[in-house]
Scaffold this active site. Structure first.
Site, PDB file in Angstrom:
ATOM      1  N   LYS A   1       0.450  -1.339   0.302  1.00 48.05           N
ATOM      2  CA  LYS A   1      -0.345  -0.606  -0.030  1.00 48.05           C
ATOM      3  C   LYS A   1       0.676   1.479  -0.101  1.00 48.05           C
ATOM      4  O   LYS A   1       1.954   1.748   0.413  1.00 48.05           O
ATOM      5  CB  LYS A   1      -0.864  -0.332   1.091  1.00 48.05           C
ATOM      6  CG  LYS A   1      -2.247   0.802   1.279  1.00 48.05           C
ATOM      7  CD  LYS A   1      -2.782   0.926   2.705  1.00 48.05           C
ATOM      8  CE  LYS A   1      -4.080   2.265   2.472  1.00 48.05           C
ATOM      9  NZ  LYS A   1      -5.167   1.783   3.706  1.00 48.05           N
TER      10      LYS A   1
ATOM     11  N   SER B   1     -10.217   1.610   1.917  1.00 48.48           N
ATOM     12  CA  SER B   1      -8.588   2.342   1.576  1.00 48.48           C
ATOM     13  C   SER B   1      -7.816   1.650   0.887  1.00 48.48           C
ATOM     14  O   SER B   1      -7.157   1.755   0.237  1.00 48.48           O
ATOM     15  CB  SER B   1      -8.535   3.361   2.222  1.00 48.48           C
ATOM     16  OG  SER B   1      -7.063   3.101   3.819  1.00 48.48           O
TER      17      SER B   1
ATOM     18  N   SER C   1     -10.085  -0.791   6.983  1.00 52.39           N
ATOM     19  CA  SER C   1      -9.498  -0.421   4.735  1.00 52.39           C
ATOM     20  C   SER C   1      -8.789  -1.849   4.353  1.00 52.39           C
ATOM     21  O   SER C   1      -7.991  -2.008   3.855  1.00 52.39           O
ATOM     22  CB  SER C   1      -8.700   0.321   5.421  1.00 52.39           C
ATOM     23  OG  SER C   1      -9.372   1.635   5.482  1.00 52.39           O
TER      24      SER C   1
END
Lengths: 441, 92
Positions: A28, A103, A127
């Site tokens: 990420k 996310s 997330s």
């Protein structure tokens, strides 16, 4: 067509052979990679290149993994659909008209589409679990303190953990084995877990860290016989019927394998979303104060009063959702409102923790649908921030209580994936991995 | 927020505290959204006071010198530097 799962494609080679040799990992884009830009999905950090690796990235390289790119994400982790990214939305590989969740949407989409074998996300209020559920893969949010946050760009540091995403429970657990453990650079990973609480005389606490003697991958043995699963009834009431049906079918399957289910109810959960957002926004308003365009970030080149110059740089660099959360957090902490919002939210957080402790007196693990809804269509949900916040009802309580949880595919409804969330007691990662491995096909 | 409604002036004040400029249309949109979101947060009023035990305590360690970022690394992401320092906006 590209899913837009990566903001930056890069090949970062391993430093050694290890358990992840030959495996590719998407990281990420809020996790620092030395020499490879790390944007947090924000225009503010469009050209930010970290001078050091996050601890989890060092651990990946030492374990033999090859990092294949920096995964797209909601800006600074603020969103549940990956549509707030300054680098464009990500498509759900299961159905490209739908969002991949967020996310960590790029991380989950990359794994689901086979663009990476494994991925790292971060989970502040769901997330990792949300996109894992929406993309039909497995995601783990570890207990607070299990995994180092050193090098993770902070959004709400009292709530967040880095967590693994993979196609199977065993693969996710094996990645957790690699990234977990004490780190001198993150004081929250250092404590004595052997007793009832931390022992302040134990300065050398590595041996006491719960990851030291754990083998999470070995726990994925599918043996759920005799396990008591507590179903949190409060979190079924607001869920989509199709989600509840799929969830119930998955519980039937676990019962057929010898698990027992009981109903549990946690009164505090009615206030969890409010408490979560007040705390997360308050921490965000403080953590994101560092982005002033001077030390890093885009400055816009404004001159004059420093405060005016910073305010203009921040207007340009931040997207709408980030501004909304910084402002609401500033409001919640401002004179006259602190006691009304922030202090009350901390009370609610303590209440949620206490309720979970009581629930674990009746069950080994707790179960809910990971998300109360099916993945929304792209562009469907951005106009109503409050509705998006409410979508987090089943995931945020876990972060408030610092607990571990896993999302494992429960099946599909209308061709879209539904996730089963299993929540464990503090450092009960092996219990949720075991139960989840029985739930997967 | 029934007793303290959020108006545009309040949104602008908070934006100033947070050092974030807002366009006029952003002020309007946020004013409406904040009213709705803060009304939802109002439910926290019903939360009782709860005693909480801290999960974490201070962990002490010896104060040993280790390598950190060098000056060039620390400055590498700044748009402007001068003589090894960060350079901020010029004060007119």
């Amino acid at each position: 067509m590209s899913l837009n799962a990566f903001i930056t494609e890069a090949e970062i080679d391993p430093d050694a052979d290890g358990p992840l040799s030959g495996q590719t990992v998407a990281v990420k884009d809020n996790i620092s990679t030395e020499g490879v830009r790390t944007t947090c999905g924000s225009a503010m950090l469009d050209s930010y290149v970290p001078p050091y690796d996050a601890t989890v990235v060092e651990r990946l390289k030492d374990a033999g993994a090859t990092i294949v790119g920096k995964a797209n994400m909601d800006e600074f982790g603020m969103g549940g659909t990956t549509e707030t990214s300054a680098f464009g939305a990500v498509k759900n590989p299961v159905n490209e008209d739908h969002v991949p969740g967020g996310s960590s949407g790029g991380s989950a989409a990359a794994v689901a589409a086979g663009e990476a074998d494994l991925a790292l996300g971060s989970d502040t209020g769901g997330s990792v679990r949300n996109p894992a559920a929406f993309c039909g893969v497995v995601g783990i949010k570890p207990t607070y303190g299990l995994v180092s946050r050193y090098g993770l760009v902070a959004y709400a540091n009292s709530l967040e953990q880095i967590g693994p995403i993979a196609n199977t429970v065993a693969d996710a657990a094996a990645l957790l084995d690699v990234i977990s453990g004490p780190d001198p650079h993150d004081a929250t990973t250092r404590f004595n877990a052997s007793g009832g609480g931390p022992d302040d005389s134990a300065a050398e606490s590595d041996a006491d860290h719960p990851a030291t003697d754990a083998d999470y991958a070995a726990a994925a043995d599918g043996d759920v016989d005799g396990t008591t699963i507590g179903v949190i009834t409060d979190l079924l009431e607001g869920a989509d019927d199709r989600v509840v049906e799929t969830f119930e079918a998955s519980l039937d399957d676990l019962r057929a394998q010898g698990a027992e289910t009981v109903e549990v109810s946690l009164d505090s959960l009615e206030h969890a979303v409010q408490a979560y957002y007040v705390i997360a926004m308050s921490e965000a308003s403080s953590n994101l104060a560092r982005f002033d365009g001077v030390r890093y970030g885009q400055s816009g080149g404004y001159e004059g009063n420093w405060n005016d110059a910073f305010a203009r740089a921040r207007e340009e660099g931040f997207g709408e959702e980030v501004k909304r959360r910084i402002l609401l957090g500033t409001y919640a902490l401002s004179a006259g409102y602190h006691d009304k919002y922030y202090k009350k939210a901390q009370d609610a957080r303590a209440w949620v923790k206490r309720d979970f402790d009581e629930a674990f007196e009746h069950a080994d693990v707790l179960a809910t649908p990971t998300m109360p809804v099916l993945p929304p269509a792209l562009g469907e949900s951005l106009d109503d921030p409050l509705q998006l916040y409410l979508m987090d009802a089943n995931t945020v309580p876990v972060n408030l209580a610092n607990l571990p949880a896993i999302s494992v595919p429960a099946g599909e409804a209308d061709g879209l994936p539904v996730g089963l969330q299993l929540i464990g007691p503090k450092f009960g990662e092996e219990a949720i991995v075991r139960a989840a491995s029985a739930a997967e096909d | 927020m029934s007793e303290t409604p959020v108006d545009a002036e309040e949104v602008e004040h908070v934006a100033e505290l947070a050092r974030v400029d807002l366009a006029d249309d952003e002020v309007d949109a946020f004013t409406t959204q904040f009213a709705e979101i803060l009304e939802y947060f109002e439910a926290l009023d019903e939360v009782p006071e709860v005693e909480s035990e801290a999960d974490l305590v201070n962990v002490m360690r010896p104060d040993e010198v280790t390598d950190g970022l060098d000056q060039a690394e620390a400055l590498q992401n700044a748009e402007e530097t001068e003589d090894g320092f960060f350079k901020g906006p010029r004060v007119s």
